[in-house]
Enzyme design. Sequence first.
Site, PDB file in Angstrom:
ATOM      1  N   LYS A   1      -4.283 -11.800  -6.759  1.00  0.00           N
ATOM      2  CA  LYS A   1      -5.480 -12.395  -6.159  1.00  0.00           C
ATOM      3  C   LYS A   1      -6.727 -11.540  -6.395  1.00  0.00           C
ATOM      4  O   LYS A   1      -6.635 -10.315  -6.542  1.00  0.00           O
ATOM      5  CB  LYS A   1      -5.260 -12.669  -4.669  1.00  0.00           C
ATOM      6  CG  LYS A   1      -5.179 -11.451  -3.807  1.00  0.00           C
ATOM      7  CD  LYS A   1      -5.293 -11.834  -2.332  1.00  0.00           C
ATOM      8  CE  LYS A   1      -5.579 -10.581  -1.526  1.00  0.00           C
ATOM      9  NZ  LYS A   1      -6.089 -10.780  -0.212  1.00  0.00           N
TER      10      LYS A   1
ATOM     11  N   LYS B   1       0.826  -1.209   0.000  1.00  0.00           N
ATOM     12  CA  LYS B   1       0.000   0.000   0.000  1.00  0.00           C
ATOM     13  C   LYS B   1       0.858   1.257   0.000  1.00  0.00           C
ATOM     14  O   LYS B   1       0.526   2.233  -0.654  1.00  0.00           O
ATOM     15  CB  LYS B   1      -0.938   0.005   1.213  1.00  0.00           C
ATOM     16  CG  LYS B   1      -1.916  -1.147   1.142  1.00  0.00           C
ATOM     17  CD  LYS B   1      -3.277  -0.799   1.674  1.00  0.00           C
ATOM     18  CE  LYS B   1      -4.275  -1.845   1.219  1.00  0.00           C
ATOM     19  NZ  LYS B   1      -5.223  -2.284   2.172  1.00  0.00           N
TER      20      LYS B   1
ATOM     21  N   LYS C   1     -11.177  -7.073  -3.273  1.00  0.00           N
ATOM     22  CA  LYS C   1     -12.283  -6.128  -3.167  1.00  0.00           C
ATOM     23  C   LYS C   1     -11.872  -4.732  -3.595  1.00  0.00           C
ATOM     24  O   LYS C   1     -12.698  -3.905  -3.913  1.00  0.00           O
ATOM     25  CB  LYS C   1     -12.757  -5.947  -1.717  1.00  0.00           C
ATOM     26  CG  LYS C   1     -12.662  -7.123  -0.842  1.00  0.00           C
ATOM     27  CD  LYS C   1     -13.454  -6.901   0.412  1.00  0.00           C
ATOM     28  CE  LYS C   1     -12.550  -6.731   1.613  1.00  0.00           C
ATOM     29  NZ  LYS C   1     -13.134  -7.304   2.823  1.00  0.00           N
TER      30      LYS C   1
HETATM   31  P1  AMP Z   1      -9.907  -9.160   2.770  1.00  0.00           P
HETATM   32  O1  AMP Z   1     -10.805  -9.222   1.574  1.00  0.00           O
HETATM   33  O2  AMP Z   1      -8.506  -8.816   2.388  1.00  0.00           O
HETATM   34  O3  AMP Z   1     -10.470  -8.363   3.901  1.00  0.00           O
HETATM   35  O4  AMP Z   1      -9.799 -10.640   3.313  1.00  0.00           O
HETATM   36  C1  AMP Z   1     -10.780 -11.289   4.088  1.00  0.00           C
HETATM   37  C2  AMP Z   1     -10.484 -12.772   4.123  1.00  0.00           C
HETATM   38  O5  AMP Z   1     -10.692 -13.342   2.823  1.00  0.00           O
HETATM   39  C3  AMP Z   1      -9.044 -13.124   4.507  1.00  0.00           C
HETATM   40  O6  AMP Z   1      -9.013 -14.307   5.273  1.00  0.00           O
HETATM   41  C4  AMP Z   1      -8.370 -13.296   3.175  1.00  0.00           C
HETATM   42  O7  AMP Z   1      -7.224 -14.111   3.239  1.00  0.00           O
HETATM   43  C5  AMP Z   1      -9.490 -13.946   2.353  1.00  0.00           C
HETATM   44  N1  AMP Z   1      -9.325 -13.600   0.938  1.00  0.00           N
HETATM   45  C6  AMP Z   1      -9.358 -12.355   0.395  1.00  0.00           C
HETATM   46  N2  AMP Z   1      -9.167 -12.397  -0.937  1.00  0.00           N
HETATM   47  C7  AMP Z   1      -9.014 -13.706  -1.261  1.00  0.00           C
HETATM   48  C8  AMP Z   1      -8.786 -14.421  -2.485  1.00  0.00           C
HETATM   49  N3  AMP Z   1      -8.686 -13.789  -3.646  1.00  0.00           N
HETATM   50  N4  AMP Z   1      -8.680 -15.753  -2.434  1.00  0.00           N
HETATM   51  C9  AMP Z   1      -8.793 -16.400  -1.258  1.00  0.00           C
HETATM   52  N5  AMP Z   1      -8.993 -15.809  -0.072  1.00  0.00           N
HETATM   53  C10 AMP Z   1      -9.106 -14.479  -0.062  1.00  0.00           C
END
Ligand code: AMP
Length: 328
Positions: free
Chosen positions: A195, A112, A198
Amino acid sequence: MSKRLFSGIQPSGNLHLGNYLGAIQNWVKLQDEYEAIFCVVDLHAITVPQDPVELRKKIIEVAKIYLAAGIDPKKSTMFVQSHISEHTQLAWILSTLTKITELERMTQFKDKSQKDGKEGIGAGLLTYPTLMAADILLYDTAVVPVGEDQVQHIELTRVLARRFNEKFGETFVIPESIVGKKSARIMGLDDPTKKMSKSAASEYNYIALTDDAETVRKKIKKAVTDSGSEIVYSDSKPALKNLLNIFALLYDKKLEAIAEEYAGKNYSDFKNGLAEVIINFLSPFQERLKNISDEEVLAVLRAGAEKVKPLAREKMHQVFDKIGLISY
Ligand code: AMP
Ligand code: TRP
């Protein structure tokens, strides 16, 4: 008593298939084995700018998504991070034991700050891991199910817990991370080297859990594919590999069986099949989501906060006593 589990997701951006397949789907299974606590980590979300109206909606939506995905409030506890002030209290105390270099070393922070420059980001992004450590350590958490990308933060949590224990005496349980299957790391539909996220610039990066059937069909159609036309699972075809992973995880079928089903067919047949598998999962999920009222979810979150508050208070009493603050 079974061991405690803690995890959370930030109420920012659109929750997507990656969040479901990489995190929530796993939580639903784990809630039978552990005494589980699932948090909506709103204070982490505000480490980057959020629109207040949207933020409030998202907090409720994430909690509804937990319920619609199968988190059972009779088995597990759900609450909103900002409702338990002990999280920020402990985060502050932990930040006094954390070295700036330890925080600057975190990949998420580096990414970031490289993108926006140190001038452009808030101090909260740097101290983010101390708040995450507080979330986990407040509740004597034994296991933390997260995606691969969060393991570094759990490692730092372990370091801080040990550091505190060594300095002030046994206070915190040293948590362990549980990382799901490798295939559960879902990549972007527009770029299989990164990956699904969001905060992606394009909505064609992800399938949101709230996308309707038409949007799903459109996004899958547009998803990048590799050269060649054969349906095979191979590292040399990262885009197809990602789509096959999504197919297999949602359809609960072996990759070989799917590849066999599509043998001799082309990418567009496969994509049509995948879109339908995603829609078959999303429609009943969205139906459940729609039927959960704000009142219902707020009642679950309030009950959750009331349940964890005494645990958090008790831990803070111990911490105050150990470090020489006055508690009563
Ligand atoms: P975040 O969206 O970064 O707040 O992540 C929330 C949860 O979802 C965390 O446990 C991340 O590791 C998981 N996560 C987020 N994006 C992915 C993705 N593309 N594939 C698998 N797990 C994800
Ligand atoms: N940082 C985590 C993420 O982006 C979310 C999170 C905050 C979390 N506190 C937590 C996850 C405590 C597990 C445990 O995914």
